[in-house]
Write an enzyme that holds these catalytic residues in place. Structure first.
Site, PDB file in Angstrom:
ATOM      1  N   CYS A 206      -2.275  54.339  40.119  1.00 39.93           N
ATOM      2  CA  CYS A 206      -1.165  53.733  39.354  1.00 39.93           C
ATOM      3  C   CYS A 206       0.077  54.525  39.733  1.00 39.93           C
ATOM      4  O   CYS A 206       0.450  54.481  40.892  1.00 39.93           O
ATOM      5  CB  CYS A 206      -1.439  53.675  37.859  1.00 39.93           C
ATOM      6  SG  CYS A 206      -2.587  54.876  37.173  1.00 39.93           S
ATOM      7  N   SER A 207       0.690  55.226  38.824  1.00 39.95           N
ATOM      8  CA  SER A 207       1.785  56.105  39.192  1.00 39.95           C
ATOM      9  C   SER A 207       1.891  57.212  38.159  1.00 39.95           C
ATOM     10  O   SER A 207       2.974  57.536  37.684  1.00 39.95           O
ATOM     11  CB  SER A 207       3.112  55.336  39.298  1.00 39.95           C
ATOM     12  OG  SER A 207       3.044  54.384  40.344  1.00 39.95           O
ATOM     13  N   CYS A 208       0.743  57.812  37.811  1.00 39.94           N
ATOM     14  CA  CYS A 208       0.717  58.867  36.804  1.00 39.94           C
ATOM     15  C   CYS A 208       1.631  60.002  37.241  1.00 39.94           C
ATOM     16  O   CYS A 208       1.649  60.376  38.421  1.00 39.94           O
ATOM     17  CB  CYS A 208      -0.707  59.371  36.613  1.00 39.94           C
ATOM     18  SG  CYS A 208      -1.780  58.085  35.938  1.00 39.94           S
TER      19      CYS A 208
ATOM     20  N   CYS B  10      -0.350  59.630  42.671  1.00 40.55           N
ATOM     21  CA  CYS B  10      -1.346  58.909  41.872  1.00 40.55           C
ATOM     22  C   CYS B  10      -1.605  57.623  42.640  1.00 40.55           C
ATOM     23  O   CYS B  10      -0.776  56.725  42.649  1.00 40.55           O
ATOM     24  CB  CYS B  10      -0.825  58.611  40.470  1.00 40.55           C
ATOM     25  SG  CYS B  10      -1.844  57.421  39.577  1.00 40.55           S
TER      26      CYS B  10
END
Lengths: 198, 222
Positions: free
Chosen positions: A106-108, A103
């Protein structure tokens, strides 16, 4: 030339404590709810859930077909669901085609099956580089792919979440579903590693 | 504008971190508290409008975004949203932090909350859209070369580039307006596959990149 003295940043640990105190005093946060929430993500939600899904797919061809056709529903059959798992798509890694998940914005990450993301997944270097030079990034992480393997990088830019179905390693034909689940790693389900023969 | 979080394809970050099998979920205890505080505060403000939270993350300064690490930036974004909703006074967290380390500073009075006027039409982000999808699997599309200044999930490294519709995903609310509490505007979502040489030039190593793109991010290629 004069320079302004940089103001030292207040330590994040202390700022966290300060915010917690303020919200508790205002009755906006219940510390026992916080504790329960944290405990859930430390103990019950993690890659062991995804490993069960993968081991079942390796041993049950009909489940595998359902999983690849509709990840969310097949995963929910095992009682696994929750935040950040609204719509999970499962993709299969093969010797010909290798998927790796990121991601960049963000850091999905698919929490119900993998838990909270590891530090390398959240690091700017991974977020920035895996969409630019995936072969080199994977090699730095210890995965050298043959030149003929196609690489597909999945940038999770909506609420869709991706889970990799890794290749079942050779020599595991006689293993039970539980034994297989113990072999499956978080990194293999993100696509930065393969599952190794024990 | 390329926002602080829009990292895809950017340079200067060094090597990736090597994964370790036994990494704890939270490296330090404060990270677990920040994680829970951020998610619970979000519920207090907006009923878990995750897009608004991401929009807050993207409006942090570089120190607040990068120096405090992942859960540090969560805490900083939660504080920003709490101050903007007038649940906390500006400077309240700083004043309490200084008091915690023994400084004799006054704390600002709690303001009258002014939360966004917002109620989701359903749980989660998936919605139904009456119109059929504008694009079909296999169709060639172009990611629009737009430069929005607010929140968007159209990464700058994809803008202006041609890709192929690989999958039609369930329709979902549009982060660009949802993040600002300006409406859900549900749209069809597509997994679009891009060739690395389309994105990074003819000399790039061959591979594919896919991303989920909302219908208004795409235009047909005739």
């Amino acid at each position: 030339m004069s320079e302004t003295t940089p103001v030292a940043r207040l330590p994040i640990e202390l700022r966290t404590e300060a915010l917690e105190q303020l919200l508790i005093e205002r009755g906006l946060v219940d510390p026992s709810v916080m504790d329960k929430f944290i405990q859930t993500y430390e103990t019950s939600v993690g890659p062991m859930n995804g490993a069960k899904v993968i081991a079942k797919a390796w041993t049950d061809p009909e489940y595998r077909a359902r999983l690849l056709a509709g990840g969310t529903a097949a995963i929910a059959e095992l009682g696994i669901k929750g935040p950040q798992g609204e719509h999970i798509v499962v993709v299969e890694n093969t010797p010909q085609r290798h998927n790796v998940i990121v991601c960049t914005l963000c850091s999905c990450y698919p929490w119900p099956v993998l838990g909270l993301p590891p530090s390398w997944y959240k690091d700017p270097a991974y977020r920035a580089r895996v969409v630019r030079a995936p072969r080199a990034v994977l090699a730095e992480m210890g995965l050298e792919l043959p030149a003929e393997t196609e690489i597909v990088v999945r940038d999770s830019s909506s609420e869709v979440r991706w889970l990799v179905l890794p290749e079942r390693p050779a020599g595991t034909e006689d293993m039970s579903e539980d034994e297989l689940a113990a072999l499956v790693t978080r990194d293999a389900m993100v696509g930065v590693a393969k599952v190794k023969t024990p | 504008m390329n926002r602080i979080a829009d990292l895809g394809g950017t340079e200067g970050w060094g090597r990736v971190k090597t994964p370790t099998a036994d990494e704890p979920v939270f490296a330090q205890e404060w990270e677990s508290r920040a994680f829970a505080l951020a998610l619970l505060s979000m519920g207090r403000i907006s009923g878990r409008n995750l897009d608004a939270f991401r929009h807050a993350l993207e409006r942090l300064g570089p120190d607040d975004y990068f120096k405090d690490g992942y859960y540090g930036r969560w805490l900083n974004a939660a504080e920003l949203m709490l101050v903007e909703s007038a649940i906390l006074a500006p400077g309240a967290v700083e004043a309490r932090t200084r008091r915690l380390r023994g400084e004799d500073v006054a704390e600002p009075a709690a303001p009258e909350p002014n939360k966004p006027d917002y109620a989701p039409t359903a749980a989660g982000s998936l919605r139904t859209v009456d119109e059929p999808p504008a694009f079909a699997v296999g169709e060639v599309v172009r990611a629009r070369d737009t430069h929005p200044t607010g929140h968007t999930k159209l990464s700058s490294y994809l803008r202006g580039h041609r890709g192929v519709i690989e999958m039609v995903q369930p329709a979902a609310l549009l982060p660009d307006t949802h993040a600002l509490f300006l409406g859900e505007n549900p749209q069809h979502v597509y997994t679009v596959s891009f060739d690395s040489r389309e994105l990074w030039g003819a000399d790039a190593e061959p591979f594919e990149v896919s991303a989920e793109l909302y219908e208004s991010y795409l235009e047909p290629v005739s």
